[in-house]
Design a protein around this motif. Sequence first.
Motif, PDB file in Angstrom:
ATOM      1  N   VAL A   1     -63.251 -13.945 -50.636  1.00 36.86           N
ATOM      2  CA  VAL A   1     -63.751 -13.380 -51.892  1.00 36.86           C
ATOM      3  C   VAL A   1     -63.944 -14.505 -52.902  1.00 36.86           C
ATOM      4  O   VAL A   1     -63.060 -15.345 -53.110  1.00 36.86           O
ATOM      5  CB  VAL A   1     -62.767 -12.305 -52.434  1.00 36.86           C
ATOM      6  CG1 VAL A   1     -63.150 -11.872 -53.845  1.00 36.86           C
ATOM      7  CG2 VAL A   1     -62.734 -11.109 -51.488  1.00 36.86           C
TER       8      VAL A   1
ATOM      9  N   ASP B   1     -63.165  -6.857 -56.638  1.00 38.84           N
ATOM     10  CA  ASP B   1     -63.862  -7.503 -55.517  1.00 38.84           C
ATOM     11  C   ASP B   1     -63.041  -7.423 -54.232  1.00 38.84           C
ATOM     12  O   ASP B   1     -63.578  -7.157 -53.159  1.00 38.84           O
ATOM     13  CB  ASP B   1     -64.183  -8.962 -55.841  1.00 38.84           C
ATOM     14  CG  ASP B   1     -65.261  -9.117 -56.905  1.00 38.84           C
ATOM     15  OD1 ASP B   1     -65.964  -8.124 -57.208  1.00 38.84           O
ATOM     16  OD2 ASP B   1     -65.396 -10.230 -57.440  1.00 38.84           O
TER      17      ASP B   1
ATOM     18  N   PRO C   1     -64.635 -14.968 -59.597  1.00 33.04           N
ATOM     19  CA  PRO C   1     -65.704 -14.471 -60.473  1.00 33.04           C
ATOM     20  C   PRO C   1     -66.160 -15.464 -61.538  1.00 33.04           C
ATOM     21  O   PRO C   1     -67.288 -15.368 -62.022  1.00 33.04           O
ATOM     22  CB  PRO C   1     -65.094 -13.219 -61.117  1.00 33.04           C
ATOM     23  CG  PRO C   1     -63.637 -13.305 -60.902  1.00 33.04           C
ATOM     24  CD  PRO C   1     -63.410 -14.194 -59.716  1.00 33.04           C
TER      25      PRO C   1
ATOM     26  N   GLU D   1     -61.647  -8.292 -62.265  1.00 32.64           N
ATOM     27  CA  GLU D   1     -62.799  -8.517 -61.385  1.00 32.64           C
ATOM     28  C   GLU D   1     -62.340  -8.956 -59.990  1.00 32.64           C
ATOM     29  O   GLU D   1     -62.887  -8.526 -58.979  1.00 32.64           O
ATOM     30  CB  GLU D   1     -63.727  -9.558 -62.002  1.00 32.64           C
ATOM     31  CG  GLU D   1     -65.125  -9.527 -61.453  1.00 32.64           C
ATOM     32  CD  GLU D   1     -65.863  -8.224 -61.758  1.00 32.64           C
ATOM     33  OE1 GLU D   1     -66.663  -7.812 -60.887  1.00 32.64           O
ATOM     34  OE2 GLU D   1     -65.658  -7.622 -62.811  1.00 32.64           O
TER      35      GLU D   1
END
Length: 117
Positions: free
Chosen positions: A13, A59, A16, A55
Motif C-alpha cells: 500500500v 487504503d 498517501p 487515509e
Amino acid sequence: MSTVTAERLAAGVADPEMPMLTLADLGVLRDVVVEGDRVTVTITPTYSGCPAVSEMRADLIRVLGAAGYRAEVRLALSPAWSTDDITPEGRAKLAAAGIAPPGTAPAGPVLLTLLLR
C-alpha cells in the motif's frame, strides 16, 4: 487465507503523502496478523497527529478487502516511529524522486554545548 498474501498486500500500500513509498518502505507497517479471513494490521504513524493515518487505514482496508479479507487497522504509538525505520529501499526511492533521505540517528548521547551571553 494466507498470512504471506496479507503481508504482501499490506506492505504494497502506497503512502498517501509520498506515493513513491509503500507503508513498508516508510517503516510504519508494524504487524500483520491473519486469523481465517480476518486480518489485523498494526501501523505506527510518523507522528501522533499525522493526518494521513485515516487515509492509510482506508487504503489498507480497501486493498485487503478486495482480496477477501475482513481487515482491522490498529495504531501503535509505542515505540514511536523514527526516520531510522525507513528501509534501505525506501531511502533509495526517496533519492530517486529527488528527495534527500534522512540520515540515521546518531548512536548514543548527543552532546550539546550551551553558550551563556
